[in-house]
Design an enzyme around this catalytic site. Sequence first.
Site: not given
Length: 405
Positions: A268, A350, A309, A264
Amino acid sequence: MNCKECGASVAELDTRHLLGCCGLTLQEYALRHALPLDLLLSPDRLGAGIADAELPRMPAAGPNEAAGAVLAGLQLAGRVRKAGSQCHISGEVAWLDLLFWDMAQLAPYGFRFHQAYQYAADAHRVVASNQLAALCGNLSSPCLSAGCLASERRLKYATYLAHAGELHAGYLFMPFDSADEADDTAEYFSRELLAATCRLDAGTPLLRTQTRADAARLLDGLRQELEAMPGVWQRFHPRTPAVAVSKEVVFDSAHFLTDHPAKCSNLHGGRYVLHVTVSDTIDPVTGCVLDYGYLKRVVNKRVVECFDHHTLNYANPELAWRSTTELLSVFIWEQLIDFLPGLSRLTLYETPQSWCQYTGPDLETWQQRGGNPLLTRFTDPALGRSPWRQSLYENPREKERVHYD
Ligand SMILES: [Zn+2]
């Protein structure tokens, strides 16, 4: 057909017959007997308004001040719409008695009750609307003179509250058509009723009482006027069931975790799914806890537009260090609580396999304590001022600053 209320055989049921036999409008009759309006209305009765000739032309002597105050309150609530030569005031079917109260107060303007029917193409069915209609010419005299009495101003704002105010978790929410109207109203509530409000940007001007106590003070200050209106005091003191409602939104974002000893820490991306849950009593007029459309607008504006985004770490300094689902939830709570004081839970996915749930402080606690320090770790001015760093200040730049400041 036979009237299911009185049994009489009538060529066609209409509100005129029903008001005489059972006091209902045709729409209420349709609801009571669970009949589609389409079955009760012949096509020639659709789309017809009330003709100008059926509306009284009122003498120029003008209305009394109380009628002017009620009209001004309805205008402030956005309920008075011009339609050609007529002015219309609309009302909810679940609260027709308030519309009839309006009509009684507005008698000097010559308003008449009218139920209009239309085939709504989008809805594929016949819908009804309840309205009061008057000739615009009757409303030409000013609603409320500048030097009007304090009692008329109270009546104006009580009428506004009754028609536009909504109670959410004990806080009053009040929408306006214009920012000036919102400011004038806020000033009146603060000066005359000692009730503080704040402006929220929800796309349209919106006032909310600062606290629950402000809402109670506002309502108590206008209690006499509000209690005289059918169902209004009860609506603001609900004894209806409490229900939790949720909205799901999604946003696609990238992120990374600073100093994380696993994958993490790499940049990503993924699709986040957020469930926002609000718990409150059911509003007896709307049948809802709150409008899902409002919930969606607020969550889109305050959360989705910020995150979708974007790289979460760069979208907000609060998340620059670690945009974990846990910290995201705390941050999102702080974005929403002002607008949704009934907020009771956030669930943030998530991935479909990893999610967290969070219940943060209520609005009152949040107002008292401010934002969570977890989010301001790196923007806190105290960072860098610890005694353990003092030996590090011994550099030319720091000496220069101390010397010349
Ligand atoms: Zn009947």
